[in-house]
Write an enzyme that holds these catalytic residues in place. Structure first.
Site, PDB file in Angstrom:
ATOM      1  N   GLU A  52       0.842  -1.197   0.000  1.00 12.48           N
ATOM      2  CA  GLU A  52       0.000   0.000   0.000  1.00 12.48           C
ATOM      3  C   GLU A  52       0.879   1.250   0.000  1.00 12.48           C
ATOM      4  OE1 GLU A  52      -2.728   0.022   3.316  1.00 12.48           O
ATOM      5  OE2 GLU A  52      -3.789   1.779   2.560  1.00 12.48           O
ATOM      6  N   ASN A 199     -12.506  -1.494  -0.583  1.00 17.59           N
ATOM      7  CA  ASN A 199     -11.687  -2.074   0.491  1.00 17.59           C
ATOM      8  C   ASN A 199     -12.287  -1.660   1.825  1.00 17.59           C
ATOM      9  OD1 ASN A 199      -9.027  -3.017   1.853  1.00 17.59           O
ATOM     10  ND2 ASN A 199      -9.257  -0.887   2.542  1.00 17.59           N
ATOM     11  N   GLU A 200     -12.466  -2.612   2.687  1.00 18.16           N
ATOM     12  CA  GLU A 200     -13.017  -2.323   4.025  1.00 18.16           C
ATOM     13  C   GLU A 200     -14.155  -1.303   3.920  1.00 18.16           C
ATOM     14  OE1 GLU A 200      -9.981  -1.710   7.046  1.00 18.16           O
ATOM     15  OE2 GLU A 200      -9.272  -3.754   6.760  1.00 18.16           O
ATOM     16  N   TYR A 266      -6.273  -9.232  11.431  1.00 19.41           N
ATOM     17  CA  TYR A 266      -4.925  -8.935  11.923  1.00 19.41           C
ATOM     18  C   TYR A 266      -4.709  -9.579  13.283  1.00 19.41           C
ATOM     19  CZ  TYR A 266      -4.060  -5.616   8.170  1.00 19.41           C
ATOM     20  OH  TYR A 266      -3.849  -5.052   6.939  1.00 19.41           O
ATOM     21  N   GLU A 323      -5.923  -9.285   3.526  1.00 15.23           N
ATOM     22  CA  GLU A 323      -5.074  -8.609   4.514  1.00 15.23           C
ATOM     23  C   GLU A 323      -4.998  -9.495   5.745  1.00 15.23           C
ATOM     24  OE1 GLU A 323      -5.732  -4.444   5.381  1.00 15.23           O
ATOM     25  OE2 GLU A 323      -6.343  -4.053   3.296  1.00 15.23           O
ATOM     26  N   GLN A 372       2.371  -6.150   5.315  1.00 15.83           N
ATOM     27  CA  GLN A 372       2.520  -5.773   3.927  1.00 15.83           C
ATOM     28  C   GLN A 372       3.939  -6.121   3.466  1.00 15.83           C
ATOM     29  OE1 GLN A 372       1.187  -1.778   3.017  1.00 15.83           O
ATOM     30  NE2 GLN A 372      -0.701  -1.993   4.187  1.00 15.83           N
TER      31      GLN A 372
END
Ligand code: AHR
Length: 519
Positions: A52, A199-200, A266, A323, A372
Site C-alpha cells: 500500500e 476495500n473495508e 490482523y 489482509e 505488507q
C-alpha cells in the site's frame, strides 16, 4: 581472587541455564498422513503480497526513482525485486488498503514531474507524490513476475472512474483511453487478473452497512464489463474479522456478480487496538497470547466458509484473505502513521502457522495477501537507505514455496496442549501437500517457546526413501535480522528427520518452523 570469581561466575551461569530450561520438555505427538486422499489444490495465490501507499511501503521500499544511486530498473529498486523473485511472489495487491478509496488513478499517469502531490490522509498525512502510479506498479509486478491485483476506489469515487481506469489499462482498441496509455509508454494492454471493488467498505472504505455496500457493489459491477479485454476476477470487499453477517448479506444480495470476496484479520498480541503489544522485547506470556490470537484464523475461516457454503453451495466464490498478519505498536521513534515494526522469529513461526491453516481450507481460500510486503506491518523486507534486511517472515514464505500450486494432502495431527501464562494453545500445527515435483511436503510450526516435539508421522501408504528439509529457529524468541549484520534468523538444513518403515519421525526444536520433503 580473579580465578575464584570466574569459577563462581561459571557456576551461576550453569545454575541459571538449568533454571531457564526448567520448563523445557520434549513433547511426543503423532500425525497421520492420508496420502491416498488428496484434497484441493493449494493456489499459489495463497502466498500473495499486499503493498500500500503507506509509510515507506512504496516510496523507499519499492520506488527510489530512476536517478537514485540505489541500483534500480526504471526507478524500482533491484535488491527488492531480486528478493521477491526468489520468493516466487504470485500476486501483489495495490494501491491499498484505506489509501485505495481515496486514490484517483489519473493522478498517477502521464509525465511524472507534472503529477499532483496529494495528502495521504490515512497514513500520517504524508505527501503522496504520485511518482509511483499505474505504469510503475505494473512494471514492478512484471519485474517481480507477480500478477497485479488492483483495489478500485468505491468509497469516494464512482463507477465511471473505475470503468475508465480499467479501459485505460486493458483496452486493445484505438479508443482515446487506449491511445493515452500508449502515449504514456505502454503499447500492449496490461493484464489485470484481479480487481477488488472497494476495500473495508464497512470502515475506511466508506462506513457502509452490508446492505448499502451490496447495492453499491451491484451498481459498480454493472459498469465493470467483464469480457475478453477485462476478464478480471471481481473481488467484493469482505468482512472485518468475525463479522459473518457482512459476508452473509453481501453474498446473498450481490454474490452472483462476484467471483471472490475478501476477509481481513490482523493478529494483535493483546487483541486491543489501543495497546497492541511490542514487536520485540516481549515475554513468553505475550508470545502465547500472540499465537492464541493468530490461531483464531482457523475458526474465522470455518465460520465465513459456512456462510459461503450456504449462499454459494457450488463454491464458485473464492475467499480471499487479502489482509492478514501481525500488527504491533509501532517501532518507538517512528511515525505512528507509518506502521513500521520489526519482525522477529515469532513472526516467522506465526506466518507458517497461518499457512498451515490456509492449507486446511483450500477448496474455498484461493488467495491471501500478507500485510505488507516492505517496511509496513509484518513485512518480508525492511529497507534503510541502500540496505535491505530479509525478515524471518520472508524466510517462512521462502521455505513454503513448494506448497504453491501443490495438492493438499490431509494430515491428521494430535497436538499436545501447552499453557503459557494464562494462555493454552496447541504446541504446534502442521500441513502437508504433494508438490508439483512429485515430492510430499510437510510443514510444521512449533509454537512452544520451550518445548521440542518428537512428531511421529504415519505415512499412510506413501513409500518414502529419503527426507530432507529446512529449519528456521533462533536462540531467542524475539531474535531479528538487523541491518548490516549476518542474519540470525535464516533457514538452515534440517537434520532431524528419520524414516523407519512407514513411519517418519521429526525432531522439531522449540519455537521453530520445519519444512521437509519426503520422497
Ligand atoms: O494494512 C493497513 C490497513 O489495515 C489497510 O490500509 C486497511 O485496509 C486495514 O485496515
Amino acid at each position: 581472587m580473579a580465578k575464584a570469581k570466574t569459577i563462581l561466575g561459571a557456576a551461576a551461569i550453569a545454575l541459571l541455564a538449568i533454571a531457564t530450561n526448567a520448563q523445557a520438555a520434549e513433547l511426543a505427538a503423532t500425525a497421520a498422513l492420508k496420502a491416498d486422499q488428496p484434497g484441493a489444490p493449494i493456489s499459489r495465490y495463497v502466498y500473495g503480497q499486499f503493498s500500500e501507499h503507506l509509510g515507506a511501503g512504496v516510496y523507499d521500499g519499492v520506488w527510489v526513482g530512476p536517478d537514485s544511486k540505489i541500483p534500480n530498473v526504471r526507478g524500482i529498486r533491484s535488491d527488492v525485486v531480486g528478493a521477491l523473485k526468489d520468493l516466487k511472489v504470485p500476486v501483489i495487491r495495490w494501491p491499498g488498503g484505506c489509501f485505495a478509496d481515496e486514490y484517483r488513478w489519473r493522478d498517477g499517469v502521464g509525465e511524472r514531474s507534472k503529477r499532483p502531490s496529494r495528502k495521504n490522509n490515512w497514513w500520517g498525512g504524508s505527501p503522496e507524490s504520485n511518482a509511483f502510479g499505474t505504469h510503475e506498479f505494473m512494471d514492478f509486478a512484471e519485474q517481480v513476475g507477480a500478477d497485479p491485483y488492483l483495489s478500485i476506489n468505491v468509497g469516494s469515487s464512482d463507477p465511471t472512474e473505475m470503468r475508465e481506469w480499467i479501459e485505460y489499462m486493458t483496452s486493445p482498441g484505438d479508443d482515446t483511453l487506449a491511445q493515452e496509455r500508449r502515449a504514456n509508454g505502454r503499447d500492449k494492454p496490461f493484464k489485470v487478473p484481479f480487481i477488488g471493488i472497494g476495500n473495508e467498505s464497512w470502515g475506511c472504505g466508506g462506513e457502509m452497512t452490508p446492505e448499502y455496500y451490496a447495492n453499491e457493489y451491484r451498481r459498480f459491477s454493472a459498469f465493470f464489463h467483464k469480457n475478453n479485454d477485462n476478464p478480471a476476477v471481481r473481488v467484493g470487499s469482505g468482512a472485518n474479522a468475525f463479522d459473518t453477517n457482512w459476508t452473509d448479506v453481501v453474498t446473498k444480495n450481490a454474490g452472483r456478480f462476484m467471483d471472490a470476496i475478501s476477509l481481513h484479520y490482523y493478529t494483535l498480541p493483546t487483541g486491543k487496538w489501543d495497546k497492541k503489544g511490542a514487536a520485540t522485547g516481549f515475554d513468553k506470556a505475550a508470545w502465547g497470547q500472540t499465537f492464541a490470537q493468530t490461531l483464531r484464523m482457523e475458526d474465522l475461516l470455518t465460520q465465513h466458509i459456512a456462510v459461503l457454503d450456504k449462499n454459494d453451495p457450488d463454491k464458485r466464490i473464492g475467499l480471499f484473505v487479502d489482509e492478514w498478519g501481525t500488527w504491533y505498536d509501532v517501532e518507538p521513534g517512528t511515525n505512528p502513521g507509518h506502521l513500521y515494526q520489526l519482525n522477529t522469529l515469532r513472526d516467522g513461526v506465526l506466518a507458517a502457522a497461518n499457512f498451515n491453516i490456509f492449507h486446511h481450507h483450500t477448496d474455498r481460500v484461493k488467495m491471501t495477501n500478507i500485510a505488507q510486503t516492505i517496511n509496513v506491518l509484518q513485512a518480508m523486507i525492511l529497507t534503510k537507505g541502500d540496505q535491505i534486511v530479509l525478515t524471518p517472515t520472508y524466510y517462512a514464505f521462502k521455505m513454503y514455496t513448494p506448497f504453491q500450486d501443490a495438492t493438499a494432502v490431509p494430515l491428521e495431527v494430535q497436538a499436545p496442549k501447552i499453557t503459557i501464562g494464562a494462555t493454552t494453545i496447541p504446541a504446534f500445527n502442521a500441513s502437508a501437500a504433494k508438490g508439483k515435483d512429485g515430492k510430499t511436503y510437510i510443514g510444521v510450526a512449533n509454537m512452544s517457546p520451550d518445548d521440542s516435539i518428537k512428531l511421529s508421522v504415519s505415512l499412510g501408504g506413501l513409500k518414502a526413501r529419503s527426507v530432507s528439509g529446512q529449519l528456521l529457529t533462533a536462540d531467542k524468541m524475539d531474535a531479528f535480522n538487523a541491518f548490516g549484520a549476518k542474519p540470525v534468523v535464516a533457514p538452515v538444513p534440517y537434520k532431524g528427520g528419520r524414516l523407519v518403515g512407514d513411519k517418519l519421525t521429526l525432531d522439531i526444536p522449540a519455537k521453530s518452523v520445519v519444512v521437509v520433503a519426503v520422497e
